[in-house]
Design a protein around this motif. Structure first.
Motif, mmCIF file in Angstrom:
data_model
loop_
_atom_site.group_PDB
_atom_site.id
_atom_site.type_symbol
_atom_site.label_atom_id
_atom_site.label_comp_id
_atom_site.label_asym_id
_atom_site.label_seq_id
_atom_site.Cartn_x
_atom_site.Cartn_y
_atom_site.Cartn_z
ATOM 1 N N TRP A 117 0.837 -1.202 0.000
ATOM 2 C CA TRP A 117 0.000 0.000 0.000
ATOM 3 C C TRP A 117 0.870 1.251 0.000
ATOM 4 O O TRP A 117 1.969 1.268 0.557
ATOM 5 C CB TRP A 117 -0.890 -0.011 1.241
ATOM 6 C CG TRP A 117 -0.118 -0.135 2.526
ATOM 7 C CD1 TRP A 117 0.514 0.862 3.222
ATOM 8 C CD2 TRP A 117 0.162 -1.339 3.241
ATOM 9 N NE1 TRP A 117 1.141 0.364 4.338
ATOM 10 C CE2 TRP A 117 0.949 -0.984 4.379
ATOM 11 C CE3 TRP A 117 -0.181 -2.676 3.054
ATOM 12 C CZ2 TRP A 117 1.387 -1.920 5.308
ATOM 13 C CZ3 TRP A 117 0.264 -3.610 3.973
ATOM 14 C CH2 TRP A 117 1.043 -3.236 5.088
ATOM 15 N N ALA A 119 -0.476 5.226 0.460
ATOM 16 C CA ALA A 119 -1.473 6.285 0.483
ATOM 17 C C ALA A 119 -0.870 7.581 -0.048
ATOM 18 O O ALA A 119 0.215 7.983 0.381
ATOM 19 C CB ALA A 119 -1.976 6.494 1.905
ATOM 20 N N THR A 146 -7.836 11.405 -3.179
ATOM 21 C CA THR A 146 -7.112 10.297 -2.576
ATOM 22 C C THR A 146 -6.560 9.411 -3.686
ATOM 23 O O THR A 146 -7.107 9.359 -4.791
ATOM 24 C CB THR A 146 -8.038 9.455 -1.692
ATOM 25 O OG1 THR A 146 -9.194 9.076 -2.468
ATOM 26 C CG2 THR A 146 -8.499 10.229 -0.465
ATOM 27 N N ASN A 148 -4.165 5.469 -4.090
ATOM 28 C CA ASN A 148 -3.380 4.385 -3.508
ATOM 29 C C ASN A 148 -2.474 3.827 -4.597
ATOM 30 O O ASN A 148 -2.943 3.201 -5.548
ATOM 31 C CB ASN A 148 -4.286 3.285 -2.947
ATOM 32 C CG ASN A 148 -3.549 2.340 -2.017
ATOM 33 O OD1 ASN A 148 -2.321 2.295 -1.991
ATOM 34 N ND2 ASN A 148 -4.306 1.564 -1.246
ATOM 35 N N THR A 194 -3.645 5.184 6.400
ATOM 36 C CA THR A 194 -3.982 3.934 5.721
ATOM 37 C C THR A 194 -4.343 2.891 6.761
ATOM 38 O O THR A 194 -3.678 2.783 7.800
ATOM 39 C CB THR A 194 -2.797 3.413 4.890
ATOM 40 O OG1 THR A 194 -2.376 4.430 3.984
ATOM 41 C CG2 THR A 194 -3.178 2.175 4.094
ATOM 42 N N THR A 236 4.184 8.893 -0.768
ATOM 43 C CA THR A 236 3.534 8.274 0.389
ATOM 44 C C THR A 236 4.331 8.500 1.663
ATOM 45 O O THR A 236 5.566 8.584 1.627
ATOM 46 C CB THR A 236 3.353 6.753 0.148
ATOM 47 O OG1 THR A 236 2.395 6.232 1.075
ATOM 48 C CG2 THR A 236 4.655 5.983 0.292
ATOM 49 N N VAL A 256 -7.970 -2.523 1.982
ATOM 50 C CA VAL A 256 -7.114 -1.404 2.359
ATOM 51 C C VAL A 256 -7.895 -0.106 2.167
ATOM 52 O O VAL A 256 -8.575 0.092 1.163
ATOM 53 C CB VAL A 256 -5.796 -1.409 1.548
ATOM 54 C CG1 VAL A 256 -6.058 -1.375 0.055
ATOM 55 C CG2 VAL A 256 -4.904 -0.246 1.957
ATOM 56 N N VAL A 258 -7.608 4.158 2.352
ATOM 57 C CA VAL A 258 -6.797 5.376 2.400
ATOM 58 C C VAL A 258 -7.728 6.521 2.782
ATOM 59 O O VAL A 258 -8.695 6.805 2.072
ATOM 60 C CB VAL A 258 -6.127 5.652 1.047
ATOM 61 C CG1 VAL A 258 -5.511 7.047 1.015
ATOM 62 C CG2 VAL A 258 -5.081 4.594 0.743
#
Length: 279
Positions: A117, A119, A146, A148, A194, A236, A256, A258
């Motif tokens: 991941w 974010a 947003t 990811n 996250t 990130t 997941v 974010v």
């Protein structure tokens, strides 16, 4: 104001996102041809709203968009990977074919232990930009969302170039676009979090960015012209999975999230081989 893109009869449209539904404003091509103008029209637009249930959400950008991602752009993230903050931003590309939206399952790439991941805040360029100073670059940002930057680490590390590991099918989910006037400057600080299956794994703030969005846009525009709908994905914060002991990767059945202050929450389930259909 918030916007998403939806499919209407096979044509991508931009819709204003309201509490009571979605109001189509213009086709994606029309919208990005005059983003500021369509934003003004959208402020007073009326009509019959569509419900979320009768619409298929699709990525907000035009097919011609370039997506410029920035690596190692939070001081704490560079440190956790053992990197010295770079003198210039590390820029790599995503193709629009890798983009997705909230709620869409991302398939695990073959040969990977899982996905990692990342974010991120994505910034959307609203005008043509060439050789801009930082003030002009800042004024060119139409909005944010947003994002990811889901990463296939094995593929990423095969070579010095990161392209392969950053373009897995559906691995670039993005949330609704929030116009820049509602977000303000990232330098003022947005909290970036996250969660994996409800457990918080990242908690950073955009005040930790090494290179600002205006700085990045100015640098890119000294080489090439940025166009409306192009995207800058800003990097990130610390807390990614591959640096943990043992490494932690997203597997089939994981979810997941974010969450970014003022931008909302992006939710992405991780799927198996069947999630690849339609990629």
């Amino acid at each position: 104001m918030r916007f998403i893109s939806i499919d209407i009869g096979g044509t991508p449209w931009v819709a204003r996102l309201d509490d009571d539904g979605l109001l189509p404003i213009a086709t994606v091509t029309e919208f990005w041809g005059d983003a500021a103008g369509w934003m003004k029209r959208a402020e007073t637009a009326t009509g019959d709203a569509l419900s979320h249930g009768e619409c298929q959400e699709i990525p907000f950008v035009p097919a011609s968009a370039r997506v410029f991602c920035i690596g190692l752009n939070y001081r704490a993230h560079a440190a956790e990977g053992g990197f010295t903050p770079p003198e210039y931003p590390t820029i790599f590309g995503r193709w629009t074919a890798s983009l997705s939206v909230s709620g869409v399952a991302v398939p695990l790439p073959l040969g990977e232990k899982g996905l990692d991941w990342e974010a991120e805040v994505a910034a959307y360029v609203g005008t043509n930009v060439f050789d801009a100073d930082e003030a002009e670059a800042a004024a060119s940002v139409f909005g944010y969302s947003t994002f990811n930057d889901l990463t296939a680490r094995r593929a990423q590390k095969l070579t010095a170039q990161w392209t392969l590991g950053k373009n897995a099918d559906k691995s670039g989910p993005a949330g609704p676009l929030v116009t820049a006037d509602e977000v303000g400057s990232l330098e003022d600080g947005l909290q970036v979090r996250t969660r994996v299956n409800g457990t918080e794994v990242q908690n950073g703030n955009t005040r930790d960015l090494i290179f600002s969005i205006p700085n990045i846009i100015s640098l890119i525009s000294s080489t090439l012209t940025l166009h409306p709908g192009d995207v800058i994905v800003s990097g990130t914060p610390e807390g990614v999975g591959y640096v943990r002991t043992p490494p932690w990767y997203l597997g089939e059945g994981d979810t997941v999230e974010v969450e970014i202050e003022r931008l909302g929450t992006l939710v992405t389930p991780i799927g198996g081989p069947s999630a690849r259909e339609g990629a």
